[in-house]
Design an enzyme around this catalytic site. Structure first.
Site, PDB file in Angstrom:
ATOM      1  N   LYS A 120     -30.182  26.178  85.241  1.00 47.70           N
ATOM      2  CA  LYS A 120     -31.640  26.157  85.425  1.00 47.70           C
ATOM      3  C   LYS A 120     -32.019  25.428  86.726  1.00 47.70           C
ATOM      4  O   LYS A 120     -31.182  24.752  87.346  1.00 47.70           O
ATOM      5  CB  LYS A 120     -32.279  25.502  84.191  1.00 47.70           C
ATOM      6  CG  LYS A 120     -32.062  26.304  82.894  1.00 47.70           C
ATOM      7  CD  LYS A 120     -32.840  25.698  81.727  1.00 47.70           C
ATOM      8  CE  LYS A 120     -32.637  26.484  80.445  1.00 47.70           C
ATOM      9  NZ  LYS A 120     -33.452  25.947  79.311  1.00 47.70           N
ATOM     10  N   TYR A 156     -37.665  35.181  77.984  1.00 49.86           N
ATOM     11  CA  TYR A 156     -37.966  34.253  76.888  1.00 49.86           C
ATOM     12  C   TYR A 156     -39.035  34.811  75.942  1.00 49.86           C
ATOM     13  O   TYR A 156     -39.711  34.042  75.261  1.00 49.86           O
ATOM     14  CB  TYR A 156     -38.395  32.896  77.449  1.00 49.86           C
ATOM     15  CG  TYR A 156     -37.244  31.987  77.839  1.00 49.86           C
ATOM     16  CD1 TYR A 156     -36.298  31.565  76.898  1.00 49.86           C
ATOM     17  CD2 TYR A 156     -37.104  31.510  79.139  1.00 49.86           C
ATOM     18  CE1 TYR A 156     -35.247  30.725  77.238  1.00 49.86           C
ATOM     19  CE2 TYR A 156     -36.046  30.664  79.496  1.00 49.86           C
ATOM     20  CZ  TYR A 156     -35.135  30.277  78.534  1.00 49.86           C
ATOM     21  OH  TYR A 156     -34.092  29.437  78.864  1.00 49.86           O
ATOM     22  N   ASN A 176     -33.535  21.063  81.073  1.00 45.22           N
ATOM     23  CA  ASN A 176     -32.303  20.782  80.321  1.00 45.22           C
ATOM     24  C   ASN A 176     -31.066  21.528  80.846  1.00 45.22           C
ATOM     25  O   ASN A 176     -30.135  21.816  80.111  1.00 45.22           O
ATOM     26  CB  ASN A 176     -32.513  20.989  78.817  1.00 45.22           C
ATOM     27  CG  ASN A 176     -32.801  22.415  78.439  1.00 45.22           C
ATOM     28  OD1 ASN A 176     -32.929  23.281  79.298  1.00 45.22           O
ATOM     29  ND2 ASN A 176     -32.893  22.665  77.153  1.00 45.22           N
ATOM     30  N   HIS A 190     -29.002  27.324  80.166  1.00 41.06           N
ATOM     31  CA  HIS A 190     -29.267  28.234  79.043  1.00 41.06           C
ATOM     32  C   HIS A 190     -27.961  28.898  78.648  1.00 41.06           C
ATOM     33  O   HIS A 190     -27.145  29.224  79.522  1.00 41.06           O
ATOM     34  CB  HIS A 190     -30.258  29.338  79.446  1.00 41.06           C
ATOM     35  CG  HIS A 190     -30.242  30.496  78.498  1.00 41.06           C
ATOM     36  ND1 HIS A 190     -30.954  30.504  77.327  1.00 41.06           N
ATOM     37  CD2 HIS A 190     -29.520  31.647  78.502  1.00 41.06           C
ATOM     38  CE1 HIS A 190     -30.688  31.628  76.669  1.00 41.06           C
ATOM     39  NE2 HIS A 190     -29.822  32.347  77.370  1.00 41.06           N
ATOM     40  N   GLU A 248     -29.208  39.849  76.712  1.00 37.08           N
ATOM     41  CA  GLU A 248     -29.478  38.980  77.863  1.00 37.08           C
ATOM     42  C   GLU A 248     -28.611  39.380  79.064  1.00 37.08           C
ATOM     43  O   GLU A 248     -29.066  39.325  80.207  1.00 37.08           O
ATOM     44  CB  GLU A 248     -29.233  37.522  77.482  1.00 37.08           C
ATOM     45  CG  GLU A 248     -30.286  36.992  76.513  1.00 37.08           C
ATOM     46  CD  GLU A 248     -30.025  35.573  76.064  1.00 37.08           C
ATOM     47  OE1 GLU A 248     -30.819  35.079  75.236  1.00 37.08           O
ATOM     48  OE2 GLU A 248     -29.048  34.952  76.520  1.00 37.08           O
TER      49      GLU A 248
HETATM   50  P1  RTP Z   1     -31.827  27.981  75.850  1.00 41.10           P
HETATM   51  O1  RTP Z   1     -32.386  29.169  75.122  1.00 41.10           O
HETATM   52  O2  RTP Z   1     -32.561  27.669  77.136  1.00 41.10           O
HETATM   53  O3  RTP Z   1     -30.335  28.080  76.019  1.00 41.10           O
HETATM   54  O4  RTP Z   1     -32.018  26.681  74.950  1.00 41.10           O
HETATM   55  P2  RTP Z   1     -31.775  26.520  73.406  1.00 41.10           P
HETATM   56  O5  RTP Z   1     -31.233  27.780  72.824  1.00 41.10           O
HETATM   57  O6  RTP Z   1     -30.963  25.271  73.236  1.00 41.10           O
HETATM   58  O7  RTP Z   1     -33.244  26.261  72.903  1.00 41.10           O
HETATM   59  P3  RTP Z   1     -34.364  27.316  72.428  1.00 41.10           P
HETATM   60  O8  RTP Z   1     -34.817  26.919  71.081  1.00 41.10           O
HETATM   61  O9  RTP Z   1     -33.889  28.721  72.621  1.00 41.10           O
HETATM   62  O10 RTP Z   1     -35.540  27.014  73.448  1.00 41.10           O
HETATM   63  C1  RTP Z   1     -35.530  27.561  74.745  1.00 41.10           C
HETATM   64  C2  RTP Z   1     -35.931  26.486  75.729  1.00 41.10           C
HETATM   65  O11 RTP Z   1     -37.286  26.111  75.496  1.00 41.10           O
HETATM   66  C3  RTP Z   1     -37.445  24.728  75.730  1.00 41.10           C
HETATM   67  N1  RTP Z   1     -37.944  24.078  74.543  1.00 41.10           N
HETATM   68  N2  RTP Z   1     -38.892  23.188  74.569  1.00 41.10           N
HETATM   69  N3  RTP Z   1     -40.813  21.231  73.843  1.00 41.10           N
HETATM   70  C4  RTP Z   1     -40.075  21.808  72.902  1.00 41.10           C
HETATM   71  O12 RTP Z   1     -40.182  21.532  71.717  1.00 41.10           O
HETATM   72  C5  RTP Z   1     -39.087  22.798  73.313  1.00 41.10           C
HETATM   73  N4  RTP Z   1     -38.280  23.446  72.507  1.00 41.10           N
HETATM   74  C6  RTP Z   1     -37.554  24.262  73.285  1.00 41.10           C
HETATM   75  C7  RTP Z   1     -36.112  24.154  76.109  1.00 41.10           C
HETATM   76  O13 RTP Z   1     -36.048  24.018  77.515  1.00 41.10           O
HETATM   77  C8  RTP Z   1     -35.129  25.178  75.612  1.00 41.10           C
HETATM   78  O14 RTP Z   1     -33.969  25.188  76.397  1.00 41.10           O
HETATM   79 MG    MG Z   2     -32.133  29.663  73.111  1.00 35.05          MG
END
Ligand code: RTP
Ligand code: MG
Length: 141
Positions: free
Chosen positions: A11, A51, A114, A117, A128
């Site tokens: 990212k 997303y 973070n 991804h 994806e």
């Molecule tokens: P990613 O898709 O980016 O690999 O991350 P992830 O699976 O660990 O998390 P996901 O639930 O898919 O959420 C996608 C991205 O959204 C942001 N996020 N912000 N503020 C919040 O509560 C929150 N929750 C998620 C994060 O940057 C996350 O990577």
């Molecule tokens: Mg995710």
């Protein structure tokens, strides 16, 4: 375990920190091969489409704003159990919860910025990968 492919994005925060190579090394040391790779600047429409599953979430606009705030490095990783292996290398979504030695523990600043991804399941990985790469841009070896 099956040979899998997964989509990885380094990212904007991690690209700005100049740690693309350090993150690539972690993939390689874990036995994952980088079989496609590009550095690109996402448009708002591309980030929103990527997303789309989160479109109704309160953090959606912040997530898209962040993902277009600078260039990203996008890869296809290939290896035995690549999807789960990459998720383990990444660590928890919130770097505060990420295990020591994971990419997010070492390089991420916040739940928004973070660092990486990674696809979370076989079906999302296939979708994806196709979202960002043509078949001719992926080189298994
Ligand atoms: P990613 O898709 O980016 O690999 O991350 P992830 O699976 O660990 O998390 P996901 O639930 O898919 O959420 C996608 C991205 O959204 C942001 N996020 N912000 N503020 C919040 O509560 C929150 N929750 C998620 C994060 O940057 C996350 O990577
Ligand atoms: Mg995710």
């Amino acid at each position: 375990m099956a040979l899998e492919r997964t989509l990885s994005i380094i990212k904007p925060d991690a690209v700005a920190k100049n740690v693309i190579g350090q993150i690539y090394s972690r993939f390689e040391q874990a036995g994952l091969k980088i079989v496609a790779s590009k550095l690109t600047q996402l448009s708002r429409a591309e980030a929103e489409g990527f997303y789309a599953v989160h479109a109704e979430r309160p953090f959606f606009k912040a997530l898209v704003d962040f993902m277009i705030s600078g260039p990203v490095a996008i890869q296809v990783l290939e290896g035995e159990g690549a999807i789960l292996k990459n998720r383990e290398l990444m660590g928890a979504t919130n770097p505060k919860d990420a295990a020591a030695g994971t990419i997010r523990a070492d390089f991420a600043d916040s739940i928004d910025a973070n660092a990486v991804h990674g696809s979370d399941a076989a079906e999302t990985a296939a979708n994806e990968i196709a979202y960002f790469f043509a078949g001719t841009e992926i080189h298994s070896r």
